[in-house]
Design an enzyme around this catalytic site. Structure first.
Site, short mmCIF file in Angstrom:
data_model
loop_
_atom_site.label_atom_id
_atom_site.label_comp_id
_atom_site.label_asym_id
_atom_site.label_seq_id
_atom_site.Cartn_x
_atom_site.Cartn_y
_atom_site.Cartn_z
N GLU A 285 18.15 -9.52 -16.41
CA GLU A 285 16.74 -9.42 -16.83
C GLU A 285 16.44 -8.01 -17.36
O GLU A 285 15.89 -7.84 -18.44
CB GLU A 285 15.80 -9.76 -15.66
N ARG B 216 -0.54 8.46 -46.19
CA ARG B 216 -1.82 9.06 -45.77
C ARG B 216 -1.85 10.55 -46.13
O ARG B 216 -0.97 11.31 -45.73
CB ARG B 216 -1.99 8.88 -44.26
N GLN C 92 4.53 19.45 -39.56
CA GLN C 92 5.62 19.39 -38.57
C GLN C 92 5.22 18.63 -37.29
O GLN C 92 6.02 17.88 -36.73
CB GLN C 92 6.03 20.82 -38.22
#
Ligand SMILES: Cc1cc2nc3c(=O)[nH]c(=O)nc-3n(C[C@H](O)[C@H](O)[C@H](O)COP(=O)(O)OP(=O)(O)OC[C@H]3O[C@@H](n4cnc5c(N)ncnc54)[C@H](O)[C@@H]3O)c2cc1C
Length: 385
Positions: free
Chosen positions: A244, A270, A281
């Site tokens: 799992e 953008r 940065q």
């Protein structure tokens, strides 16, 4: 050492990614309304996802562990409905794997074909109102009586609870003095008289996977449904949980890649202060860190797949993987929100959903604290007390 995927593995990844991209078109709706995507599940079942690791003679696709990891990663990458993918996670890695590893020939013949073709959905019921991380504190009882075992108790936070057809249930068959031999595991069909889904439990994320509270009251299951023998429940659980932890991490790695790619595209488009925000940065480093986490997570994921392919134990590696991937996913999703500014926080874009979906991953299958406990014990750090 060869880090190259084979041609077959690359083809499998492409095939699953292409298929997964056809799913999840209504992810926002399923998230908003908290509904299970029955059509999506059906499509996945027809594609072979529900029975991926199940042997072909039982109706599955017979994928080996490494191919399974690659397919699950591709599913998580391609399908934007994380809740729908989590339905598969629970079906495979909290139910099917128990039958595969611990089921008798008769149990496999009875349950695997339905689980493989998706006509049956699996779930796992361990957690209780008073029992979370401390598994041995389970209070749901399984009392031996003529014809089988009578289950009484309450299980909560059960993924797939309201839609599952078969549960692996952990219950108490002896008092605490029996220690690790006090628990047993049972295969309990959802339509067994005395088993009731008391309520659906709303949650912050992964809302396409319904979560339920189960009540067992005079719920009698035949002795043939005992998984791993009486008193073997804790061993069944602890020897299966590495699957799992390891394999549920695969789609999370895929998600992290998808989130990163979305961010890389966005910071190129953008513009602020006359430049793409990626040229700053502070923004670029967030994405660089995400790439480092992604690469390390994938390496550890493939190592776990490889260890299981070799039939080896991966308890330590799967605990490290679960811890690292889930924490990386939360951090990555939060970075994505920061990177998208207000657009990352509002519901027009799926970024805020990625964050809500990510948070659950540090809780289920053992919290991050519990993974650290497991890792510490396995490297020889002494236990308290
Ligand atoms: C999305 C989701 C899906 C789930 N699906 C299932 C399911 O299908 N089946 C199922 O049975 N359960 C399921 N669970 C429940 C899950 O397994 C439990 O939430 C988990 O085991 C933790 O238990 P708890 O929530 O009771 O927290 P608790 O055990 O009460 O822990 C609370 C806090 O204490 C910390 N803590 C507890 N003990 C220790 C310790 N020894 N050392 C350090 N820190 C500790 C924990 O890390 C945590 O921060 C699900 C949960 C979530 C969020």
């Amino acid at each position: 050492m060869d880090f190259e995927l084979t041609g077959e593995q690359r083809a499998l990844r492409r095939r699953v990614e292409r298929f997964a991209a056809t799913l999840g078109t209504k992810a926002a709706e399923h998230d908003r309304d908290e509904v299970f995507d029955a059509d999506g599940w059906q499509a996945m079942a027809e594609f072979g996802v529900a029975g991926g690791p199940i042997p072909t003679e039982s109706g599955g696709a017979g994928l080996d562990p490494l191919s399974t990891v690659i397919a699950c990663e591709a599913l998580g990458y391609g399908c934007p409905d994380n809740g729908l993918v989590f339905v598969v996670d629970n079906h495979l890695w909290a139910c099917v794997i128990y039958v595969l590893r611990h089921g008798t020939a008769e149990q496999k013949a009875r349950f695997l074909p339905g689980l493989a073709d998706g006509s049956k959905i699996g779930g796992f019921a361990l957690t209780e109102p008073g029992t979370g991380s401390d598994v041995l504190a389970v209070t749901t009882t399984a009392t031996r009586e003529a014809g089988g075992y009578r289950l009484d108790g309450t299980k909560c936070y059960i993924s797939n609870g309201p839609v599952a057809n078969l549960f692996v249930v952990i219950a108490r068959t002896a008092d605490a003095s029996a220690g690790q031999r006090s628990l047993s595991a049972f295969l309990v069909p959802a339509d067994t008289p005395g088993l009731r889904v008391v309520r659906s439990i709303g949650k912050a994320g992964l809302r396409g996977t319904l979560m339920g509270e189960l009540e067992f009251a005079d719920c009698v299951v035949p002795a043939e449904n005992l998984l791993g023998g009486e008193g073997g429940g804790y061993q069944v659980f602890t020897s299966t949980i590495e699957w799992e932890r390891g394999f549920m991490a695969a789609p999370q790695v895929g998600r992290l890649r998808r989130i990163l790619e979305t961010c890389v595209a966005y910071v190129g488009e953008r513009q602020q202060f006359g430049h793409p925000i990626g040229s700053y940065q502070a923004v670029a480093h967030r994405l660089a860190d995400m790439q480092v986490h992604l690469e390390l997570a994938r390496l550890l994921l493939y190592k776990v797949g490889w260890l299981k392919q070799q039939g080896r134990v991966a308890l330590l590696e799967s605990a490290m993987l679960k811890l690292f991937v889930s924490e990386s996913l939360v951090e990555g999703a939060l970075s994505a929100v920061r990177t998208h500014g207000a657009r990352g926080y509002v519901t027009d874009l799926p970024i805020e959903r990625e964050l809500r979906d990510a948070v659950g991953t540090v809780l289920y299958g053992g919290t991050s604290d519990i993974q650290r406990n497991v890792i510490a014990r396995l490297i020889g750090v002494p236990e308290a007390g």
